[in-house]
Design a protein around this motif. Sequence first.
Motif, PDB file in Angstrom:
ATOM      1  N   HIS A 107       0.842  -1.207   0.000  1.00  0.00           N
ATOM      2  CA  HIS A 107       0.000   0.000   0.000  1.00  0.00           C
ATOM      3  C   HIS A 107       0.876   1.255   0.000  1.00  0.00           C
ATOM      4  N   PRO A 108       1.765   1.427  -0.988  1.00  0.00           N
ATOM      5  CA  PRO A 108       2.711   2.553  -0.940  1.00  0.00           C
ATOM      6  C   PRO A 108       2.040   3.925  -0.923  1.00  0.00           C
ATOM      7  N   THR A 109       0.925   4.046  -1.621  1.00  0.00           N
ATOM      8  CA  THR A 109       0.261   5.360  -1.722  1.00  0.00           C
ATOM      9  C   THR A 109      -0.236   5.850  -0.371  1.00  0.00           C
ATOM     10  N   SER A 110      -0.603   4.927   0.506  1.00  0.00           N
ATOM     11  CA  SER A 110      -1.170   5.306   1.809  1.00  0.00           C
ATOM     12  C   SER A 110      -0.143   5.989   2.718  1.00  0.00           C
ATOM     13  N   PHE A 111       1.126   5.914   2.376  1.00  0.00           N
ATOM     14  CA  PHE A 111       2.177   6.483   3.233  1.00  0.00           C
ATOM     15  C   PHE A 111       2.445   7.958   2.932  1.00  0.00           C
ATOM     16  N   HIS A 112       1.893   8.446   1.836  1.00  0.00           N
ATOM     17  CA  HIS A 112       2.325   9.760   1.355  1.00  0.00           C
ATOM     18  C   HIS A 112       1.712  10.886   2.182  1.00  0.00           C
ATOM     19  N   SER A 113       2.371  11.198   3.306  1.00  0.00           N
ATOM     20  CA  SER A 113       1.967  12.359   4.109  1.00  0.00           C
ATOM     21  C   SER A 113       3.188  12.834   4.884  1.00  0.00           C
ATOM     22  N   ALA A 114       3.278  14.142   5.079  1.00  0.00           N
ATOM     23  CA  ALA A 114       4.436  14.731   5.770  1.00  0.00           C
ATOM     24  C   ALA A 114       4.574  14.164   7.171  1.00  0.00           C
ATOM     25  N   GLU A 115       3.421  13.958   7.826  1.00  0.00           N
ATOM     26  CA  GLU A 115       3.435  13.451   9.206  1.00  0.00           C
ATOM     27  C   GLU A 115       4.099  12.072   9.269  1.00  0.00           C
ATOM     28  N   THR A 116       3.719  11.202   8.331  1.00  0.00           N
ATOM     29  CA  THR A 116       4.285   9.848   8.298  1.00  0.00           C
ATOM     30  C   THR A 116       5.793   9.900   8.052  1.00  0.00           C
ATOM     31  N   TYR A 117       6.194  10.711   7.082  1.00  0.00           N
ATOM     32  CA  TYR A 117       7.619  10.766   6.756  1.00  0.00           C
ATOM     33  C   TYR A 117       8.438  11.403   7.878  1.00  0.00           C
ATOM     34  N   GLU A 118       7.862  12.369   8.589  1.00  0.00           N
ATOM     35  CA  GLU A 118       8.563  12.978   9.733  1.00  0.00           C
ATOM     36  C   GLU A 118       8.872  11.908  10.785  1.00  0.00           C
ATOM     37  N   SER A 119       7.884  11.069  11.039  1.00  0.00           N
ATOM     38  CA  SER A 119       8.092   9.997  12.025  1.00  0.00           C
ATOM     39  C   SER A 119       9.162   9.023  11.559  1.00  0.00           C
ATOM     40  N   LEU A 120       9.165   8.727  10.249  1.00  0.00           N
ATOM     41  CA  LEU A 120      10.169   7.799   9.715  1.00  0.00           C
ATOM     42  C   LEU A 120      11.570   8.393   9.800  1.00  0.00           C
ATOM     43  N   LEU A 121      11.664   9.712   9.629  1.00  0.00           N
ATOM     44  CA  LEU A 121      12.969  10.366   9.779  1.00  0.00           C
ATOM     45  C   LEU A 121      13.483  10.233  11.210  1.00  0.00           C
ATOM     46  N   GLN A 122      12.562  10.296  12.171  1.00  0.00           N
ATOM     47  CA  GLN A 122      12.963  10.086  13.568  1.00  0.00           C
ATOM     48  C   GLN A 122      13.522   8.680  13.761  1.00  0.00           C
ATOM     49  N   CYS A 123      12.875   7.736  13.100  1.00  0.00           N
ATOM     50  CA  CYS A 123      13.346   6.342  13.208  1.00  0.00           C
ATOM     51  C   CYS A 123      14.740   6.181  12.600  1.00  0.00           C
ATOM     52  N   LEU A 124      15.021   6.922  11.538  1.00  0.00           N
ATOM     53  CA  LEU A 124      16.335   6.835  10.889  1.00  0.00           C
ATOM     54  C   LEU A 124      17.458   7.226  11.836  1.00  0.00           C
ATOM     55  N   LYS A 125      17.132   8.084  12.784  1.00  0.00           N
ATOM     56  CA  LYS A 125      18.171   8.583  13.699  1.00  0.00           C
ATOM     57  C   LYS A 125      18.324   7.711  14.941  1.00  0.00           C
ATOM     58  N   MET A 126      17.513   6.666  15.041  1.00  0.00           N
ATOM     59  CA  MET A 126      17.596   5.791  16.218  1.00  0.00           C
ATOM     60  C   MET A 126      18.806   4.874  16.131  1.00  0.00           C
ATOM     61  N   GLU A 127      19.225   4.388  17.293  1.00  0.00           N
ATOM     62  CA  GLU A 127      20.437   3.557  17.345  1.00  0.00           C
ATOM     63  C   GLU A 127      20.189   2.146  16.824  1.00  0.00           C
ATOM     64  N   ASP A 128      18.968   1.681  16.923  1.00  0.00           N
ATOM     65  CA  ASP A 128      18.654   0.312  16.485  1.00  0.00           C
ATOM     66  C   ASP A 128      18.830   0.203  14.970  1.00  0.00           C
ATOM     67  N   ASP A 129      19.801  -0.600  14.553  1.00  0.00           N
ATOM     68  CA  ASP A 129      20.120  -0.720  13.129  1.00  0.00           C
ATOM     69  C   ASP A 129      18.944  -1.236  12.317  1.00  0.00           C
ATOM     70  N   LYS A 130      18.225  -2.217  12.871  1.00  0.00           N
ATOM     71  CA  LYS A 130      17.097  -2.811  12.147  1.00  0.00           C
ATOM     72  C   LYS A 130      16.008  -1.770  11.891  1.00  0.00           C
ATOM     73  N   VAL A 131      15.774  -0.916  12.897  1.00  0.00           N
ATOM     74  CA  VAL A 131      14.738   0.111  12.772  1.00  0.00           C
ATOM     75  C   VAL A 131      15.102   1.086  11.657  1.00  0.00           C
ATOM     76  N   ALA A 132      16.350   1.537  11.670  1.00  0.00           N
ATOM     77  CA  ALA A 132      16.789   2.490  10.636  1.00  0.00           C
ATOM     78  C   ALA A 132      16.720   1.864   9.249  1.00  0.00           C
ATOM     79  N   GLU A 133      17.118   0.582   9.158  1.00  0.00           N
ATOM     80  CA  GLU A 133      17.088  -0.115   7.867  1.00  0.00           C
ATOM     81  C   GLU A 133      15.667  -0.203   7.328  1.00  0.00           C
ATOM     82  N   ALA A 134      14.729  -0.556   8.219  1.00  0.00           N
ATOM     83  CA  ALA A 134      13.331  -0.662   7.787  1.00  0.00           C
ATOM     84  C   ALA A 134      12.802   0.700   7.336  1.00  0.00           C
ATOM     85  N   ALA A 135      13.183   1.759   8.067  1.00  0.00           N
ATOM     86  CA  ALA A 135      12.712   3.107   7.716  1.00  0.00           C
ATOM     87  C   ALA A 135      13.209   3.512   6.325  1.00  0.00           C
TER      88      ALA A 135
END
Length: 1319
Positions: free
Chosen positions: A666-694
């Motif tokens: 469902h790629p289209t359902s992700f297209h919102s600034a709010e969702t991507y902001e949260s994913l950017l937060q995940c990218l900065k986390m120490e957990d490698d798996k979390v950042a990889e998934a983001a």
Amino acid sequence: MMEFTQQPPQQRPAGDGKIIYPLGVKEITDKISNDEVVKRLKLVVKTYMDMDQDSEEEKQQYLALALHLASEFFLRNPNKDVRLLVACCLADIFRIYAPEAPYTSHDKLKEIFLFITRQLKGLEDTKSPQFNRYFYLLENLAWVKSYNICFELEDCNEIFIQLFKTLFSVINNSHNQKVQMHMLDLMSSIIMEGDGVTQELLDTILINLIPAHKNLNKQAYDLARTLLKRTVQTIETCIASFFNQVLVMGKSSVSDLSEHVFDLIQELFAIDPLLLVSVMPQLEFKLKSNDGEERLAVVKLLAKLFGAKDSELATQNRPLWQCFLGRFNDIHVPVRLECVKFASHCLMNHPDLARDLTEYLKVRSHDPEEAIRHDVIVTIINAGKKDLNLVNDQLLGFVRERMLDKRWRVRKEGMMGLAQLYKKYCLHHEAGKETALKVSWIKDKLLHIYYQNSIDDKLLVEKIFAQYMVPHSLDTEEKMKCLYYLYACLDTNAVKALNEMWKCQNMLRGLVRELLDLHKLPTSETNTTAMFGKLMTIAKNLPDAGKAQDFMKKFNQVLGEDEKLRLQLDLLISPTCSCKQAEQCVREITRKLTFPKQPTNPFLEMVKFLLERIAPVHIDSEAISALVKLLNKSIEGTADDEDEGVTPDTAIRAGLELLKVLSFTHPTSFHSAETYESLLQCLKMEDDKVAEAAIQIFRNTGQKIETELPQIRSTLIPVLHQKAKRGTPHQAKQAVHCIHAIFHNKEVQLAQIFEPLSRSLNADVPEQLITPLVSLGHISLLAPDQFASPMKSIVANFIVKDLLMNDRSVGNKNGRLWTSDEEVSPEVLAKVQAIKLLVRWLLGMKNNLSKSANSTLRLLSAMLVSEGDLTEQKKISKSDMSRMRLAAGSAIMKLAQEPCYHDIITPEQFQLCGLVINDECYQVRQIFAQKLHVALVKLLLPLEYMAVFALCAKDPVKERRAHARQCLLKNISVRREYIKQNPMAHEKLLSLLPEYVVPYMIHLLAHDPDFTKPQDLEQLRDIKECLWFMLEVLMTKNENNSHSFLRKMVENIKQTKDAQAPDDPKANEKLYIVCDVALFVIANKSTSCHLDSPKDPVLPTKFFTPPDKDFVNDKEYLSTEAKTVLQTGKIQQPPKQAGVLGAVNKPLTVTARRPYTKTTTIDTGSIASTNSQPSSPATNKSRDVSSEVSETEARENEENPVITKAGGVKKEEAAQTSGKKRAAPASDGTENSVSTNPLAGSQPPPNKPRRGRPPKTPAGVATPNKEAGATKGGGAGRGRKRAAPAQDPASTASSDPISGKTPKQQKEAGPQRQIDLQR
């Protein structure tokens, strides 16, 4: 009680004696009117009522009157009022004159009591003005026990029967308690004070208990119940006598109630079990009757008795209970079915009996009768729904097993039942957390069913998921919370199943979308053909494929005619369709296809199945936002993670994984600034798996970020650059792919990563090499035009020359063949990534203009020949060599997936690659086989690589052989199905038809390094094993006369020469011998192979020369002895020497120790195992047990043993007299010594070539150490190499799941299978 005594003379009136009437009462004769008679009788009644037993004078005075009242005039008077008053007088007379009645004639007494009984019928009408007199009559009779006078009468039974019948018939709901009490007093005195109850009298009581009468007159039933309870001590013997005659003696004529015995027993038991004390043993006798219907009736009865709410019969009568339980195994199906139905009530009403029932339900859960297995599930689930504590884990386990039943109805019941329990106790928490924990496994097991092949199972799992696990009826936030925590709690296999479910649904949505797109095109033959193909594929994803095809054609026709329907369906599968819109679309489409006049509409049902699968009932933009909010709460620490039974870290990781999976579907359902902001937060986390998934979510969903969300873009780019340069290898890969997927100026972005990384490569610091190598490899794969040239110098100067051709560090010499990823040296990890980089670089270029591919293939081949130690400096450890071999083999296989490189892979390189599947290291074999299977099943690899699976017949581990066989089955079915579904495939049959694998297999086996002596019987037997491993699967069905096609193909090969060595007589002889073995196997397994082949097989020119017309090869290469060995699988062994040798070679048994062999570089070649290769599956000869050793991998790779069945340690064959050494069990945990044969020193056997590696010296000197599992006949023990001594006894013991077994001496047991008696 009154007695009959002779009257004294003075009390008898004389014949002419005058009747004295009470004062004011004139004479009563038939001359006066009825009214006058009644008037005068009332005064008489009043007089008698006022008299008591002490009035001697009055008694004497009115004696004549008493006698007169019993005259015919009164007893037969037509007036009911007269009769009632007379009856009252007579009752009082019996009271006054007691204990001596004034009537001496037995006949007269009988007449009087029958007369009084008839008057009692007046009790029926409580509203009658005379009711009080009737009540007085009853009360008087009961109080005085007047009827007891009748005991002296011969035919008193007639009076009692009439009385009982009368009282039971008149009792009704208008009577008060006093009436019932007097009736009971009257009847109970007769029963308790008499000499016994006759059968006729008993019948008058019992008849009120049978269902028909019980429903007609509830008060009579209650009266009979109370009477029986009151008289239980007296009447029990009479009841026992009745049932004894009917049940045991079979005298049904003793009573009209004989046919109702079981109903009566049930009622009597409910009234008072003491009534049946003597009857129950008779039921035990009936349970053993030869008549099935009779047993069924008794079982039905006892089921009600044992299962009744407050019944204690099971505890009070254990023999009967045990006898009843025995009927669970009755030969009569209805009896077993009845027992199973009973179990439900029993579990609910008597939880204490659950233990007794469990074992019997276990047996019935495997009953051959489908209905019984079904009812076992219903029984357990019903009890569980009432209260989960009523069913133990074992009972729930039976339901879990039945989810894999062969019958769909049973599987469905099991799955639905467990789903209901899960929703009740886990979702709604109706019985607290502890109870929820007890059934928390249900969610995993239900999703595991998605792995089943049946489409019905898959559809039901989808339905259960949507209705019970994550109910789509919940509001979005609740629904997503449910999904979020469910995903976090699932086991690995359940997660994979759920991901596969979404993937299948998405694939089906794609097919429907493609179908709708075809409807938009103008009609043409090509369009129609394409449409038909889509419809057939869609039908395969629906139940009952035959009907589904017809219904889908009909649905397609309706779609073509109805534009509104098309629009609704288009909206339903649109990426922007919300869950609410989806429900509305489904309703609309269903309404349009509903035909009111049809009660059942199978067409509509089939369309509903399709709509349920493609409708997005869970995921839309709103749902993704809700999931992201939950993820944010987990990151902030404000979520209910702990309450839901997961740690915040687990919730975050699982939440990201869930979003990652949904980003594919469902790629289209992700297209919102709010969702991507949260994913950017995940990218900065120490957990490698979390950042990889983001990063992967950005890659899948971020196509519009650059144009619509510039702020997100500017924040994301530096993060991706940083991950590509200094992240983990997985993050680096995803970052490069993400940049390539979502940015327009990808060339600039990739160059900014490529240039600094390529300049900073330093082989002296391998730890910092891995991520750059991954990034560079993927950049060259994605942008070959831009980076192919600069990569060439990096490959030549750094990758090959500096990294792969140098060993800078010395590996850990622990002797293990495999270690965990954490223990692999950084240098080897870097080398593995360097090999992958080479492959990605070549796959990006997709051409061999620079001949780089040839060089790379030579390098990879050299790595395999050198066993993974390319420099041959012996610095690298055994486990690291295993990693290098796996990397090299996988690399060749990856390159073979690209046609331009497949064409330049030589037969020798193909053979080297294939022989990795027989590597000495278990993990190498396992991982390589899985990679091979995945590539083949996706039709990425050429057909010849499927031949490699034939070598798996030599794998010493049973599980690996079984896995290989499953892979073959899957690959063959995929190819056959592809040919059926794609008409164009017939032009490429040579690369698709599974039968065309046979020439490649024959060529591969002819060049097997183990096949050294063409006429060696053991080697021939091994060849036959490998051939049969493949042919058995190919020859399961004789489709299109395929058996004769196979025979023809092999015969044709015999008329060619080996293209690899056309002028080598020995090579050609080996090829022809393998052909003869194949022909022998085909002829033995098929009766139709000698028919004419419908088409002429085509042979691959890369492996076989074109047939020469002047060359005719009709020679038989198999001797008679060889054919016998191939037929029986047995080889005649020379007689064994006795004496010292036998004693020395006999292994010692040391409990909890496993035999290890200490190998040294000097002596390894002489320590050859005596394991022999498995014989043909067609014979009953057991495999030599060491070939079945499921723990071989544990022995050779101590760090990562594969879990196998208990009792897996098998016996080892006694050493032969050929001078080979044999391993003795270790005497302690630190060192494993070798028991040497004292006679072997004179002439050790020659070293064998290592499995899969050709000799390095032209003189044919053996390479160091063929793995020590090889058989004495040429190394059939592929992949079996004795492990070096364990350095750490503690870790060895703990990592070995079956080390507690004692190895034992194996004896030649002929065809019998060896059994581990210590199991």
